[in-house]
Write a protein that holds these residues in place. Structure first.
Motif, short mmCIF file in Angstrom:
data_model
loop_
_atom_site.label_atom_id
_atom_site.label_comp_id
_atom_site.label_asym_id
_atom_site.label_seq_id
_atom_site.Cartn_x
_atom_site.Cartn_y
_atom_site.Cartn_z
N LEU A 89 -25.59 130.77 7.49
CA LEU A 89 -24.43 130.63 8.37
C LEU A 89 -24.80 129.82 9.63
N LYS A 90 -26.02 130.05 10.11
CA LYS A 90 -26.44 129.29 11.30
C LYS A 90 -26.53 127.80 11.03
N ALA A 91 -27.06 127.46 9.90
CA ALA A 91 -27.14 126.03 9.52
C ALA A 91 -25.75 125.44 9.45
N LEU A 92 -24.83 126.23 8.91
CA LEU A 92 -23.45 125.77 8.79
C LEU A 92 -22.84 125.56 10.18
N ARG A 93 -23.17 126.47 11.08
CA ARG A 93 -22.65 126.33 12.44
C ARG A 93 -23.17 125.04 13.09
N GLU A 94 -24.44 124.72 12.89
CA GLU A 94 -24.99 123.49 13.43
C GLU A 94 -24.23 122.28 12.91
N ARG A 95 -23.92 122.33 11.63
CA ARG A 95 -23.20 121.20 11.02
C ARG A 95 -21.78 121.09 11.61
N ALA A 96 -21.15 122.28 11.82
CA ALA A 96 -19.80 122.27 12.39
C ALA A 96 -19.81 121.70 13.80
N ARG A 97 -20.82 122.08 14.55
CA ARG A 97 -20.89 121.56 15.93
C ARG A 97 -21.08 120.05 15.94
N SER A 98 -21.94 119.59 15.07
CA SER A 98 -22.16 118.16 14.94
C SER A 98 -20.85 117.45 14.58
N ALA A 99 -20.08 118.09 13.69
CA ALA A 99 -18.81 117.49 13.27
C ALA A 99 -17.82 117.46 14.44
N GLU A 100 -17.83 118.50 15.25
CA GLU A 100 -16.93 118.50 16.42
C GLU A 100 -17.27 117.36 17.37
N THR A 101 -18.57 117.17 17.61
CA THR A 101 -18.99 116.03 18.45
C THR A 101 -18.50 114.72 17.84
N ALA A 102 -18.64 114.63 16.53
CA ALA A 102 -18.21 113.41 15.83
C ALA A 102 -16.71 113.20 16.00
N ARG A 103 -15.95 114.29 15.95
CA ARG A 103 -14.48 114.17 16.11
C ARG A 103 -14.15 113.64 17.51
N SER A 104 -14.84 114.22 18.47
CA SER A 104 -14.59 113.80 19.85
C SER A 104 -14.92 112.32 20.03
N ARG A 105 -16.08 111.95 19.47
CA ARG A 105 -16.53 110.55 19.57
C ARG A 105 -15.53 109.62 18.88
N LYS A 106 -15.01 110.11 17.73
CA LYS A 106 -14.05 109.30 16.95
C LYS A 106 -12.78 109.07 17.78
N THR A 107 -12.34 110.10 18.51
CA THR A 107 -11.15 109.94 19.35
C THR A 107 -11.39 108.89 20.44
N GLU A 108 -12.58 108.99 21.05
CA GLU A 108 -12.91 107.99 22.10
C GLU A 108 -12.90 106.58 21.53
N LEU A 109 -13.54 106.47 20.33
CA LEU A 109 -13.65 105.13 19.73
C LEU A 109 -12.29 104.60 19.33
N THR A 110 -11.41 105.48 18.88
CA THR A 110 -10.07 105.03 18.50
C THR A 110 -9.35 104.47 19.72
N ALA A 111 -9.51 105.17 20.85
CA ALA A 111 -8.88 104.66 22.09
C ALA A 111 -9.48 103.32 22.48
N GLU A 112 -10.81 103.23 22.36
CA GLU A 112 -11.47 101.96 22.70
C GLU A 112 -10.98 100.84 21.78
N LEU A 113 -10.82 101.22 20.50
CA LEU A 113 -10.35 100.23 19.51
C LEU A 113 -8.99 99.69 19.90
N LYS A 114 -8.16 100.59 20.41
CA LYS A 114 -6.82 100.16 20.82
C LYS A 114 -6.92 99.17 21.97
N LYS A 115 -7.76 99.51 22.93
CA LYS A 115 -7.92 98.59 24.08
C LYS A 115 -8.46 97.25 23.63
#
Lengths: 1127, 409
Positions: free
Chosen positions: A424-450
């Motif tokens: 479960l801990k390993a899974l949590r690490e992966r989930a956290r990494s995915a959350e960071t990726a989601r956040s980064r993806k949102t930033e990049l989408t905004a940058e892409l628009k600009k």
């Protein structure tokens, strides 16, 4: 941004109201509604939709506040579209279609920098806000106001800096103000200079003073002499007058002396000596009698004194007894208590020995118990007690540990170990990494628009909108270095062409000047040259030869030829100067023409070179799908192209990264769903579930581990307690052994034995002391008996006191007898001396009588009286002569007596009166002269002090001068800075006011159908710019002088220009005009409509009106370019 | 064998220049500084019990008209007469035409050399011969030394001369060279006119004693005279400089390079002032501070010049009451990158560009108005290089730009 649709479920009068704005090339919409159809409510709804419903909204008369909803679909492009609703509230008022809260940032992305205030002032216009906004613009407020008038409105920071500099400068020097620093210092400087001059002693002044001083001294000397002589004469006359009675006394004394000439010549003090000798005889007789009486008295006193020599012999022993008396009595009083103490301690010792079963022999034979030994034994006893305490404590611990261990063993036997949480801990690490990726993806989408927007903007600017991305990146424009080189080359060519062109123009001008000068000289007579004369003479000579040979034609023209040749010769002579100058000009013209040809040739070559460069340049630029631009412009194009290329590269990178991030997020989502067996749940819910499971697992694991740890700890505590018991027992045995060994050699307990030994010592000391005291008492009694055998020992003190009193009496009598005997001896010696003196004095009187010639002692008195009278006469003569000598003023006595008796007293009195009259006059003249001299001397003395007052003032002036110089230097710096900044602001204002003024001019000219050519900014007397309308003929009208309609046209032109400026930087924003045109007549409105149509191609325009004729005008003039909506 | 003192350039009663009036300044200390220095000179003669005193010109200062000055000089000379010390003096360019010189009768122990041609005077008891010639006018441009008489055999020959040797900031009066002087074979040349003391040559000695009191910041360091001892072989045995000044001028350069904090700058200034004060003690120190180096305080220093001056004066007074800050010269450099500043707005770009070529050669009209009203002596002092003015104006402008940098126009 534009409105695609307005959807108002509940607001003001609207219930489920909807208005759709179709998009076409002209985004112009006329919304017509009669009064009370909700037009104003709709305008408010648009504002509240974008920026929130205010807390005290009055649009709740149909729908309650909490039910108010305003919705819209807005878009930035085909891809960027947003539907949202606005509800009333303080936060989270933005909702999606299902009523879920949307972040405010979603809408903010569409609005850009526009906030409520800016929207209502710039894009939500009615007549009132148009005028207010125009007022603000003209006053230079806000960003656009500044743009309109640039930097010269007195409201910029540089203006503030100038004001600060000016303030500093004004504090130093300001026009005619006398209270600021520099004028104040200048005034002080001048005052010090003046004071210095006043304190200065000039050389001439010094010389004048010296001269005056000399003259004053001479005058004083003269009048002093006159006064002194008069004074002397007066004193002489006064002396003569005073001498007359003394001269008379002198004559009388001389006569008396002659009468007593028979007496022997004796000294002046003879009579006095006789008197003294007789007085001495009398005093000696009295003294002898007094001594006799004194001796008789002393002898009687001595006989009465009784002395005691026996007692005095024993005085030393008596004194010793008396001095030791107090100690003896004290010792006797101390004896009984000492004996009582000795007896008590002896009894106490006997009882103690008996109690311990010991004898004195045992005590004296036992070893000495020392204090160290007792302390050591006490220490060992304490150690034994401590060891026993430790054993008890450790045993209690053992019992507690055994009990707790038994309870833990029972608990652990019934609880099983929890499962592992690693997966479960390993899974949590992966989930956290995915959350960071989601956040980064949102930033990049905004940058892409600009980036996408930047791409469009740059591509449009570069005219590369139609070119594929890879083609754009493959373009090969000339490098920056090449462009700069080419620019330099072109600039060089152009400069050379310009320079050579200037040279040729200059040559043309100079040729023209030379030709003008030549023409002038020709007019003045310089029409011929030496060549002309030679030619004429040659022709004349030819005709002469021909005429001589008989040629008739030549003979006919010969006279004219001769005349013309002479005329040329005469002309050359009479206009020699002009001709010479004309020749110079002609030569200069030829020279300049040569140079001009050369310049033309060079110019041709340069033009050809320039053409050739142009061909080459066009060839270099062929690879760019844009019109050929000069190097200067191409630099900007290339810079933009490079930026575009960077934007495209970045876009590609961002897109790749977004794809990778999306995969990472998807993978993590699937893994979570599978592990938690929730395939339909969202990612966020899955993460929350995972955290929950991990938390419960951690709790169970923690409790089990805690018990195991406690069990181990109890084991350690049990072992520690056992060890402590063993150590304490061993220590107790060891200390017991040492204590036994230490006390074995003593016949009794050592503490009791030590007390006995101390008591025995005390008894022994007391016995010794009693013996010593008894011996001393006996010794003193023996001494008393030695002095007084009959004395009683019981009355020792009384006896000694009596002895002491007797001794004192004997000493006193002895002393008195000695004093009386000494007095008798002295008196006898003085009586002998007095008798000798009496004899000597009597002999002296007898000798003096014989000297003065008195026959016996009875005649002595008479003789002495005559001697005294003769002496008086002699003294009178001496005194008179002495007085006259002191009056004579240095003359001999006889001469002086002769002078005094030579004039009568009356004559002398007359002369004295005359002198007393003139003397004050002489004294006055002298005083005046002396006063003048003293004044000058004081001045000279003052000068000799060498005052530094002038130098001090000069130094003070120098201090002020330095202040002036320092302040003026500062003033210069400040004024230069102020002037420089003002010039720069003016230059900037003139340079940058262009775009805004130009755009406003275009709109204003269009709105007024050419009634005004443009607008302009003019400076008022206070250096404040103002806006004016300028007509075609150059005349101008200020805004305050315009009609209301024209002023509104100007304001609208200003607003359109401002919107243009805004749109050049930011995204479009709908422009809402609310019955704005009510002050416009048809002509003005008709002029406005094409402008609106044109502007609606850049941004959406919503025109609200309740005038039907406006709708008609729109349909007549803008058919097909607008959409009408009816409320 | 004998000893004497060589002094020159007394400039009696000439004021100290360049000190600005300000609250609490020790004005009493500077009053009569030249008189106190002369008193010190006479006091030194008495203390050292010298055999004679030489004064190589410029007892008075130019056209100073106050006869009190001459009388004061006489009083000091009378002190020497009472001690039996003769004085030999020449006039220099400053006192040649002084009315005081012409009118004052000197005490009999003072011998002034004539001005038309050189003269030799024998000391009444010592084997010393003095050769000298005073200035007849304020501007003697010929080489006076050439006509000085030859040395007298068997005596110690002293030449008194007021002259310029070599490159000097002073006017070139009676110009001559060391070689000229050496040709006379004198034992000691007592020179005046140059205010900085210097020994130009030894055996024979050619010596400038300098002035006895510095008069402004450009005359820093100790000022005084030389005490010279001559042995039985008539050779200079020792030459010792003795300070006589009562007010000491110094120039301190303080490098503020890299210093960003006001207090740190003041601490550094304090250290510099302390060092200077230590050298001048117990005299009053008049110090000119030159602040240099690239520092963020550059702009503040120029804009808040008065406030800075007040703080520096406070710092100096904390060090000692006997310090007067004559002037603070700003030679600092701004760390502001003009190119970077230019990038902040269009206006700043324009101003920065124009600033590079700023022209301060013509003053604004109100400055010209003010200059016209100033005393003539102030106008002379105001001659300032365009470069310095430009530097200061540039600093003020840059400050205006940086203070408005946040505002985009």
């Amino acid at each position: 941004m534009r409105f695609d649709q307005l959807q108002i479920p509940a607001f003001g009068p609207f219930t489920d109201f909807s208005l759709t704005f179709e998009s076409n090339s002209n985004d112009l919409h006329l919304i017509y509604g009669a009064n009370e159809r909700g037009k104003s409510s709709l305008l408010r709804a648009i504002d509240h939709l974008l920026f929130g419903i205010p807390p005290r909204s009055t649009d709740n008369f149909l729908h309650a506040h909490q039910k108010l909803r305003i919705g819209a679909t807005i878009s930035e492009s085909e891809e960027e579209r947003l539907f949202f609703q606005r509800k009333k509230g303080n936060a989270n008022t933005l909702l999606d279609a299902d009523g879920n809260v949307l972040p405010d940032t979603l809408l903010k992305a569409f609005l850009g920098p526009v906030d409520s205030g800016f929207f209502s002032s710039m894009f939500g216009l009615d007549t009132e806000s148009l005028r207010d906004g125009a007022g603000a613009l003209i006053a230079g407020e806000g960003e656009l106001g500044s743009a309109l008038f640039s930097a010269s409105l007195g409201s910029t920071d540089i203006d503030a800096a100038i004001a600060k500099l000016q303030e500093g400068a004004d504090g130093l020097f300001k026009g005619r103000s006398t209270k600021v620093r520099i004028p104040v210092a200048m005034k002080a400087f001048k005052e010090c200079e003046k004071a210095s001059r006043e304190a200065t002693t000039k050389v001439t002044a010094w010389k004048t003073l010296q001269k005056a001083l000399k003259a004053a001294q001479e005058e004083f000397d003269r009048v002093d002499e006159v006064q002194r002589k008069s004074q002397q004469r007066l004193r002489a006359v006064e002396r003569l007058l005073s001498a007359l009675p003394i001269i008379s006394q002198l004559a009388h004394a001389r006569k008396g002396l002659e009468e007593l000439a028979y007496l022997p010549e004796l000294a002046d003090d003879f009579v006095e000596r006789v008197k003294q000798a007789r007085e001495q005889v009398r005093e000696c007789e009295q003294s002898v009698a007094v001594r006799e009486n004194q001796l008789g008295g002393l002898r009687e006193q001595l006989a009465a004194v009784k002395t005691q020599p026996e007692i005095l012999k024993r005085s030393e022993k008596i004194e010793h007894l008396y001095q030791a008396l107090d100690a003896h009595l004290s010792r006797k009083r101390a004896m009984p208590p000492l004996r009582a103490e000795h007896e008590a301690k002896s009894t106490q010792l006997g009882q103690a020995l008996e109690k311990l079963g010991l004898t004195m022999v045992d005590l004296t034979s036992a070893p000495k118990v020392t204090t160290d030994l007792v302390e050591k034994a006490e220490g060992l006893k304490d150690g034994l007690a401590e060891a026993a305490s430790k054993v008890t404590l450790a045993k209690a611990t053992m019992a507690r540990v055994s009990k707790e261990s038994a309870a833990l063993v029972e608990e652990l036997s019934v609880v099983s170990a929890p499962e592992s949480s690693t997966v479960l801990k390993a899974l949590r690490e992966r989930a956290r990494s995915a959350e960071t990726a989601r956040s980064r993806k949102t930033e990049l989408t905004a940058e892409l628009k600009k980036l996408s927007r930047a791409n469009e903007t740059l591509a449009a600017r570069l005219s590369l909108a139609d070119l594929a991305v890879d083609k754009v990146q493959q373009l090969a424009p000339p490098s920056t270095e090449t462009i700069h080189e080419e620019k330099a080359r072109l600039d060089g060519l152009e400069k050379r062409i310009e320079r050579v062109g200037d040279e040729r123009s200059d040559l043309d001008r100079r040729i023209h000047d030379e030709e003008t000068a030549l023409a002038t000289l020709r007019e003045q007579g310089a029409r011929h040259t030496e060549d002309d004369l030679a030619k004429k003479r040659r022709e004349r000579d030819e005709h002469l030869t021909a005429a001589l040979e008989g040629e008739a034609a030549s003979r006919k023209v010969l006279p004219r030829e001769v005349r013309e040749a002479d005329e040329v010769a005469d002309s050359l002579r009479s206009h020699a100067e002009q001709i010479a100058r004309a020749e110079n000009h002609a030569r200069a013209i030829a020279d300049l023409n040569g140079k001009r040809e050369l310049a033309s040739s060079t110019l041709g070559k340069l033009s050809a070179e320039c053409d050739q460069w142009q061909e080459e340049w066009e060839s270099r630029c062929a690879a760019i799908p844009a019109p050929v631009q000069p190097p200067h412009d191409l630099i900007g194009w290339v810079t933009d192209w490079r930026e575009l290329r960077e934007v495209l590269d970045r876009m590609a990178e961002v897109e790749d990264e977004v794809e990778v991030l999306a995969q990472e997020v998807g993978g993590a989502h699937e893994a979570l769903a599978e592990a938690l067996v929730h395939s339909d749940a969202e990612f966020g819910s899955l993460v929350a579930l995972l955290e929950e499971r991990l938390a419960s697992l951690a709790e169970a694991t923690g409790a089990h581990q805690e018990r195991v740890k406690r069990q181990a700890q109890l084991k350690r505590e049990s072992a520690d307690a056992e060890e402590a018991i063993e150590k304490a027992e061993a220590e107790r045995e060891r200390q017991q052994a040492v204590l036994g060994e230490l006390t074995a050699r003593f016949p009794a307990p050592i503490d009791g034995l030590q007390r006995l030994q101390d008591l025995a010592s005390a008894v022994e000391e007391l016995e010794q002391r009693i013996t010593q005291e008894e011996n001393a008492i006996q010794d003193m009694d023996a001494r008393l008996v030695a002095v007084r055998p009959e004395a009683s020992q019981e009355n020792h003190a009384t006896e000694v006191g009596q002895l002491w009193a007797e001794l004192e009496t004997a000493k006193s009598a002895e002393s008195q007898a000695k004093v009386l005997q000494a007095s008798i001896d002295a008196a006898e010696e003085k009586r002998s001396h007095d008798k000798a003196a009496l004899e000597s004095a009597s002999a002296a009187v007898t000798e003096l009588r014989e000297i003065c010639g008195a026959a016996h002692m009875g005649a002595l008195e008479t003789t002495l009286a005559e001697i005294e009278r003769k002496s008086e006469c002699r003294k009178g003569i001496a005194k008179a002569e002495s007085n006259l000598a002191s009056m004579s003023g240095g003359q001999s006595l006889e001469r002086f007596i002769e002078e005094a008796t030579g004039s009568s007293e009356d004559e002398l009195q007359g002369e004295k009166a005359e002198l007393e009259r003139v003397l004050p006059e002489h004294q006055g003249a002298r005083d005046t002269a002396r006063e003048q001299l003293n004044v000058l001397k004081a001045e000279d003395a003052q000068l000799q002090q060498a005052s530094d007052a002038a130098a001090v003032q000069q130094q003070q002036a120098e201090l002020h001068l330095s202040s002036i110089v320092s302040d003026v230097r500062r003033f210069m710096e400040l004024q230069h800075a102020i002037q420089f900044l003002r010039e720069q602001i003016e230059i900037y204002r003139e340079r940058t006011q262009g775009p805004m003024i130009e755009s406003t001019s275009t709109y204003f000219a269009a709105l007024t159908n050419g009634g005004f050519a443009k607008v302009a900014a003019q400076m008022t007397e206070k250096n404040v710019p103002k806006l004016v309308g300028v007509r075609e003929d150059g005349s101008f009208i200020e805004t305050t002088a315009m009609s209301e309609g024209t002023a509104d046209q100007l304001y609208l032109a200003l607003r359109f220009a401002a919107i243009d400026l805004h749109l050049s930087t930011y995204s479009p924003m709908p422009l809402v005009l609310d019955d704005l045109l009510m002050t416009f007549d048809d002509e003005r409105t008709t002029a406005l409509l094409p402008i609106l149509a044109n502007l609606s191609q850049k941004t959406q325009i919503l025109v609200f009106t309740h005038h039907q004729h406006l709708l008609d005008l729109f349909e007549r003039n803008l058919s097909g370019q607008f959409v009408s909506h009816r409320l | 064998m004998f000893r004497f003192i060589h002094a020159a350039d007394i400039h009696l009663d000439s004021p100290l220049r360049g000190l600005s009036q300000r609250e609490g300044a020790p004005e009493d200390e500077i009053r009569g500084a030249s008189r106190r220095a002369l008193e010190n000179l006479v006091g030194l003669c008495l203390e050292e019990n010298v055999d004679f005193l030489l004064i190589a010109g410029d007892v008075y200062d130019g056209d100073w008209p106050d006869f009190n000055t001459g009388l004061f000089f006489n009083r000091q000379m009378l002190r020497l007469r009472e001690a039996g010390i003769p004085v030999y003096l020449i006039s220099g360019n400053h006192d040649a035409e002084s009315k005081i010189t012409k009118s004052l009768s000197l005490p009999e122990n003072v011998q002034a050399f004539r001005v038309r041609k050189p003269k030799s005077i024998k000391h009444p008891t010592l084997p010393v011969t003095f050769h000298g010639q005073g200035f007849a006018t304020a501007s003697v441009t010929e080489n006076l030394s050439l006509s000085y008489p030859e040395a007298t055999e068997g005596r110690f020959n002293i030449g008194l001369l007021h002259c310029s040797i070599g490159d000097s900031p002073h006017a070139a009066y009676a110009p001559c060279t060391v070689a000229n002087l050496l040709t006379k074979h004198y034992d000691y040349w007592a020179l005046g006119h140059i205010h900085l003391h210097a020994v130009l040559h030894e055996s024979p000695h050619i010596v400038y004693s300098g002035n006895i009191q510095g008069r402004h910041a450009r005359e820093p360091g100790e000022r005084g005279c030389y005490v010279v001892a001559v042995n039985d072989d008539l050779a200079v045995e020792s030459l010792e400089f003795k300070a006589l000044d009562v007010v000491r001028w110094e120039q301190c350069e303080v490098d503020l390079g890299g210093i960003e904090d006001r207090n740190a700058a003041l601490r550094k200034i304090r250290t510099a002032v302390m060092e200077a004060a230590a050298g001048a003690s117990p005299r009053l120190l008049c110090v000119r501070l030159t602040l240099s180096g690239q520092t963020p305080l550059h702009s503040e220093l120029h804009v808040g010049k008065e406030a800075w001056r007040a703080e520096v004066v406070n710092v100096a007074q904390e060090v000692s009451d006997e310090i007067w800050v004559e002037r603070i010269r700003l030679r600092t450099q701004s760390p502001v990158d003009l190119d970077q500043l230019a990038g902040q707005s269009e206006l700043t770009a324009q101003v920065v560009e124009a600033l590079r070529a700023i022209d301060v050669s013509e003053h604004p009209s109100n400055v010209m108005d003010l200059l016209g009203k100033l005393p003539v002596s102030a106008q002379g002092e105001l001659a300032q290089s365009d470069h310095a003015l430009k530097e200061n104006v540039t600093a003020l402008v840059i400050d205006a730009l940086t203070s408005s940098a946040t505002h985009e126009i």
